[in-house]
Design an enzyme around this catalytic site. Structure first.
Site, short mmCIF file in Angstrom:
data_model
loop_
_atom_site.label_atom_id
_atom_site.label_comp_id
_atom_site.label_asym_id
_atom_site.label_seq_id
_atom_site.Cartn_x
_atom_site.Cartn_y
_atom_site.Cartn_z
N ARG A 131 77.31 63.93 22.27
CA ARG A 131 78.13 63.98 23.49
C ARG A 131 79.14 62.82 23.53
O ARG A 131 78.83 61.69 23.20
CB ARG A 131 77.22 63.88 24.71
CG ARG A 131 78.00 63.79 26.00
CD ARG A 131 77.17 64.16 27.17
NE ARG A 131 76.33 63.06 27.63
CZ ARG A 131 75.65 63.11 28.77
NH1 ARG A 131 75.68 64.20 29.51
NH2 ARG A 131 74.93 62.10 29.15
N ARG A 163 78.95 57.41 25.82
CA ARG A 163 78.48 56.64 26.97
C ARG A 163 77.51 55.55 26.53
O ARG A 163 76.72 55.75 25.63
CB ARG A 163 77.76 57.57 27.95
CG ARG A 163 78.70 58.20 28.93
CD ARG A 163 78.05 59.28 29.73
NE ARG A 163 76.76 58.91 30.31
CZ ARG A 163 76.15 59.65 31.24
NH1 ARG A 163 76.72 60.75 31.69
NH2 ARG A 163 74.98 59.30 31.71
P1 AMP Z 1 74.09 60.49 35.38
O1 AMP Z 1 75.51 60.49 34.94
O2 AMP Z 1 73.83 61.47 36.50
O3 AMP Z 1 73.12 60.65 34.24
O4 AMP Z 1 73.81 59.04 36.02
C1 AMP Z 1 73.97 57.87 35.26
C2 AMP Z 1 73.13 56.75 35.86
O5 AMP Z 1 73.55 56.45 37.21
C3 AMP Z 1 71.64 57.05 35.99
O6 AMP Z 1 70.94 56.84 34.76
C4 AMP Z 1 71.24 56.06 37.08
O7 AMP Z 1 71.17 54.74 36.59
C5 AMP Z 1 72.43 56.13 38.03
N1 AMP Z 1 72.26 57.20 39.05
C6 AMP Z 1 73.01 58.33 39.18
N2 AMP Z 1 72.59 59.09 40.20
C7 AMP Z 1 71.53 58.45 40.74
C8 AMP Z 1 70.64 58.73 41.82
N3 AMP Z 1 70.74 59.88 42.53
N4 AMP Z 1 69.66 57.83 42.10
C9 AMP Z 1 69.54 56.69 41.39
N5 AMP Z 1 70.34 56.36 40.36
C10 AMP Z 1 71.32 57.22 40.01
#
Ligand code: AMP
Length: 226
Positions: A131, A163
């Site tokens: 990715r 990322r």
């Molecule tokens: P994602 O892109 O959705 O995988 O989010 C990347 C990172 O942001 C996650 O690994 C968390 O560290 C943080 N994060 C995103 N959404 C949440 C949430 N709803 N609650 C807590 N941490 C979040």
């Protein structure tokens, strides 16, 4: 007549195609795609107070505190586009506490559906290794489907990168956290009759069709267009 909006939560292990489907669903229903991960990455990039708090936690693949996240989401959901037509929520809720806070925020209204895009873990790992994302707008690419020109985003011209939390160790931790904290939300929404699972293995078009069908079936059950 304009297509009615929708209030949708989309679940899926990282790499299950959640981001791609959320963009398509947002176009289809003409509602904002609200990704907490994208909002947090923007905050980190802008070095805002929230971004400074979030950076190290995100790089370790851990979750931010519920209160911090809920405040950020509540602010976004209170904006006129989301109030008027609804939203596609991506990456939120991730804990039972966040799901309860979301339900309380929407009361007396409610979600249309929480959808889980299901994919075997081995396939998730394969997809995540390849990715790549735009560092400016968050558009998704992969090593097998790169941007047209030299790792520059087709949409905004931003640099397309891997990322920081797509390392093997952080991916493993995020999948463990997903199983432990997010998968139980599926039970939470199932008990409320608000849950549907779709098969994430097919083409993006086939997965999108399954999700739209699940929303239509749910609305038929409720006898409502919204
Ligand atoms: P994602 O892109 O959705 O995988 O989010 C990347 C990172 O942001 C996650 O690994 C968390 O560290 C943080 N994060 C995103 N959404 C949440 C949430 N709803 N609650 C807590 N941490 C979040």
């Amino acid at each position: 007549m304009a297509l009615s909006g929708v209030r949708l939560v989309v679940f899926g292990k990282q790499g299950a195609g959640k981001g791609t489907q959320c963009v398509r669903l947002s176009d289809h229903y003409v509602v904002p795609h609200i990704s907490t991960g994208d909002m947090l990455r923007a905050a980190v990039k802008n070095r805002s107070e929230l971004g400074l708090k979030a950076k190290a936690i995100m790089e370790r693949g851990e979750l931010l505190g519920d209160d911090l996240i809920m405040e950020m989401v509540a602010e976004r959901l209170a904006e006129s586009d989301a109030c008027e037509r609804g939203f596609i929520l991506d990456g939120f809720p991730r804990t039972a506490h966040q799901a309860e806070a979301l339900a309380a925020f929407m009361a007396p209204g409610d979600l249309d559906l929480a959808v889980d895009i299901e994919l075997p873990t081995a396939e998730v790992l394969r997809r995540l290794a390849g990715r790549r994302v735009c560092s400016e707008c968050g558009a998704n690419y992969s090593v097998s489907s790169p941007p047209k020109v030299n790792w520059t985003c087709d949409t905004c011209g931003g640099e397309v990168i891997q990322r920081k939390d797509d390392t093997e160790e952080a991916i493993k931790r995020r999948l463990e956290i997903y199983e432990r904290q997010t998968a139980p939300l599926i039970d939470w929404y199932s008990k409320r009759g608000q849950f549907a699972e779709v098969d994430g293995v097919g083409s993006p078009e086939a997965v999108l069709r399954q999700i739209i069908r699940a929303v239509e079936e749910r609305r038929k059950d409720l006898g409502t267009t919204r």
